[in-house]
Motif scaffolding. Structure first.
Motif, PDB file in Angstrom:
ATOM      1  N   VAL A 236       3.909   7.084   1.901  1.00  0.00           N
ATOM      2  CA  VAL A 236       3.415   5.975   1.076  1.00  0.00           C
ATOM      3  C   VAL A 236       3.643   4.650   1.789  1.00  0.00           C
ATOM      4  CG1 VAL A 236       3.789   4.681  -1.074  1.00  0.00           C
ATOM      5  CG2 VAL A 236       3.664   7.185  -1.121  1.00  0.00           C
ATOM      6  N   GLY A 241       0.731   2.181   0.757  1.00  0.00           N
ATOM      7  CA  GLY A 241       0.298   2.672  -0.541  1.00  0.00           C
ATOM      8  C   GLY A 241       0.910   1.910  -1.699  1.00  0.00           C
ATOM      9  N   ASN A 242       0.587   2.358  -2.887  1.00  0.00           N
ATOM     10  CA  ASN A 242       1.039   1.707  -4.116  1.00  0.00           C
ATOM     11  C   ASN A 242       2.352   2.346  -4.572  1.00  0.00           C
ATOM     12  OD1 ASN A 242       1.450   0.689  -6.659  1.00  0.00           O
ATOM     13  ND2 ASN A 242      -0.625   1.090  -7.406  1.00  0.00           N
ATOM     14  N   ARG A 281      -3.297  -2.343  -5.472  1.00  0.00           N
ATOM     15  CA  ARG A 281      -4.138  -1.215  -5.104  1.00  0.00           C
ATOM     16  C   ARG A 281      -4.047  -0.206  -6.224  1.00  0.00           C
ATOM     17  NH1 ARG A 281      -3.026   1.240   0.557  1.00  0.00           N
ATOM     18  NH2 ARG A 281      -3.146   3.366  -0.206  1.00  0.00           N
ATOM     19  N   ASP A 284      -4.084   5.364  -5.310  1.00  0.00           N
ATOM     20  CA  ASP A 284      -3.872   6.108  -4.082  1.00  0.00           C
ATOM     21  C   ASP A 284      -4.378   7.540  -4.268  1.00  0.00           C
ATOM     22  OD1 ASP A 284      -2.747   4.007  -2.715  1.00  0.00           O
ATOM     23  OD2 ASP A 284      -0.671   4.634  -3.048  1.00  0.00           O
ATOM     24  N   ARG A 289      -0.043   9.972  -4.844  1.00  0.00           N
ATOM     25  CA  ARG A 289       0.110   9.568  -6.240  1.00  0.00           C
ATOM     26  C   ARG A 289       0.660  10.698  -7.117  1.00  0.00           C
ATOM     27  NH1 ARG A 289      -4.893   8.584 -10.094  1.00  0.00           N
ATOM     28  NH2 ARG A 289      -5.955   8.545  -8.086  1.00  0.00           N
TER      29      ARG A 289
END
Length: 517
Positions: A236, A241-242, A281, A284, A289
């Protein structure tokens, strides 16, 4: 790295319950074993053997002692041949095939059989228990072929190799060297053991092999859930990523305990305690996620796998059982390994999903369409050398192959019962095959984990080279620094086999302390 712990006291066997961790410690050579000197325990064992002798004198008929085995139970054995019957049992079962069990698995088998016999209802002598302890004390271990058990009447064929070695026959691994058992015993001045009337049956007619393999599989699986969580956090971060997909309130809305725990670990790793009003964002891909949902299935299954395995581990599972306290012989089917089979079939399915998860994360990391600005294939080569270098391209192909093989092996073994032994064993568990399958799946998952871990650490470092990158969270920075003590970054292309084999060894050794229990 966690400092080495002090050598623990020997595991004292007295019929009390032990844990899967006890088995793993003995199997991996960290803990010795001793038989309790407690007079009450030893008297309980002796009573079973004495009651069996009484039965022979008064009744004259005991299954597997004065009769043939299995469908031959109606065939009487002449009194002059009773003493040789145990030797015939392990002799005709000496037909194992395939690879031999590794040393750690063999130590586990000897221990698990000991634990069962220490329950005191198998009609064996204290001397037999002492001989089994001797094998572990001197690290003289039977060479056991892994193929040939249907999991009922227990692990007869593989356990015949344990019985034979005690009697000075077949081969042993003697402190790492393969040699005849007779030589290893003679060198130490030990006379081959003479099995008493029921002791061959008591040694062989049980679930020791499948349970021992199950204990080792459990330990490897439990570590992989933690490692998969850390790799996910690294992925991530590398993918920018989130981190707020793992919000505490979000997971309170679907509160599977293991899933919640995985999300909490990811929040801590990614330093994402408070979710903003709206994330920059939104979505993902599922392999990051939904990681708590995939890993959480394994986490939530660990408690009941432990229950099944530890109940089996601490059971008397041969036939018949000799109940000296109540004065009876109990004929039944405790050698049936159904609980181990079901645990191992489900473990291999849940664990193979970890490989699938991590393989998909690796696919995102190497692909410039999805890795949000990282170099193609995570190559660490300089800009002018990029056309010549291919980074993790082949590693991702390998991970895909290992994942496919792991998924292919998830077919449950327990549904393939076969009628054997003249239809006496007409419904069998296949527990040992399930456990062997689980260990093979775990090996493949560890290979995928090694590949994705290697790449994810590279991705975190490449991300930090970008001018607009957020600082790497402290826990991930510390982990990558520790990782780099073992494995160098990938700059110019190099053959990665040595790195991956080294990583698989470190994973098997549980090299990194990841999360508190």
């Amino acid at each position: 790295m966690t400092p080495p712990a002090e050598t623990p006291a020997p595991l004292t066997l007295d019929g009390s319950l032990i844990t899967l961790e006890n088995v793993v410690d003995v199997a991996e050579g960290r803990r010795a074993v001793e038989l309790s000197a407690d007079t009450t325990f030893r008297a309980r064992i002796a009573r079973g053997s004495a009651f069996l002798s009484q039965l022979l004198e008064e009744d004259g008929v005991v299954y597997g002692v004065t009769t043939g085995y299995g469908d031959a139970c109606t065939r009487a054995v002449p009194p002059e041949d009773i003493d040789s019957l145990p030797q015939h049992l392990y002799t005709f079962h000496g037909c194992g095939m395939g690879a031999t069990l590794p040393v750690d698995a063999t130590r586990a088998v000897v221990l698990v059989r000991l634990v069962s016999l220490c329950r005191g209802v198998s009609g064996v002598s204290v001397e037999l228990l002492e001989r089994l302890v001797w094998l572990l004390e001197h690290d003289v271990l039977p060479v056991i072929p892994e193929e040939g058990s249907v999991g009922a009447s227990g692990d007869l064929t593989p356990l015949s190799y344990l019985a034979a070695v005690l009697c000075g026959e077949r081969e042993v691994i003697d402190n790492g060297h393969r040699r005849p058992a007779s030589e290893a015993l003679a060198e130490r001045g030990l006379t081959p053991y003479r099995l008493k009337p029921k002791e061959g049956l008591a040694l062989m007619n049980g679930t020791a092999v499948m349970t021992a393999l199950g204990a080792l599989a459990y330990a490897r699986c439990a570590y992989l859930t933690q490692l998969a969580t850390r790799i996910t956090a690294l992925s991530v971060n590398a993918l920018a990523g989130n981190p707020y997909h793992f919000d505490a309130d979000l997971f309170a809305a679907k509160p599977h305990p293991g899933q919640v725990d995985v999300a909490a670990r990811l929040r801590e790793d990614l330093h994402a305690p408070t979710t903003p009003r709206n994330s920059p964002r939104l979505q993902d891909r599922y392999s990051t996620r939904c990681a708590p949902h995939v890993i959480g299935v394994v986490e939530d299954s660990l408690p009941w796998w432990r229950q099944f395995l530890e109940n089996e581990l601490n059971s008397a599972n041969d036939n018949p059982l000799i109940d000296a306290e109540h004065g009876k012989v109990m004929h039944g089917g405790h050698f049936y390994g159904g609980h181990v089979a079901f645990a191992m079939d489900s473990l291999k399915q849940a664990t193979a999903n970890l490989a699938d998860l991590l393989d998909r994360q690796l696919a995102l990391l190497v692909d410039t369409r999805f890795n949000h600005g990282l170099p193609s294939n995570l190559s660490g080569a300089s800009a002018e050398r990029l056309p010549l270098n291919h980074g993790y391209k082949a590693v991702q192909i390998g991970a895909s192959a290992w994942t496919a093989e792991a998924l292919k092996l998830t077919m449950p073994a327990s549904v393939f019962s076969r009628s054997t032994e003249c239809h006496n064993q007409d419904k069998v568990s296949m527990g040992t095959i399930a456990a062997r399958d689980a260990l093979r799946v775990l090996t493949l998952v560890e290979q995928v984990a090694a590949a994705t871990l290697h790449a994810a650490c590279q991705g975190v470092e490449l991300r930090q080279q970008q001018s607009d990158a957020e600082p790497t969270p402290a826990r991930l920075t510390a982990f990558v620094d520790e990782f780099r003590q073992e494995i160098a970054p990938l700059g110019e292309d190099r053959a990665m086999e040595a790195d991956l084999r080294r990583l698989c060894t470190l994973i098997r050794q549980r090299r990194w302390s990841l999360y508190d229990a």
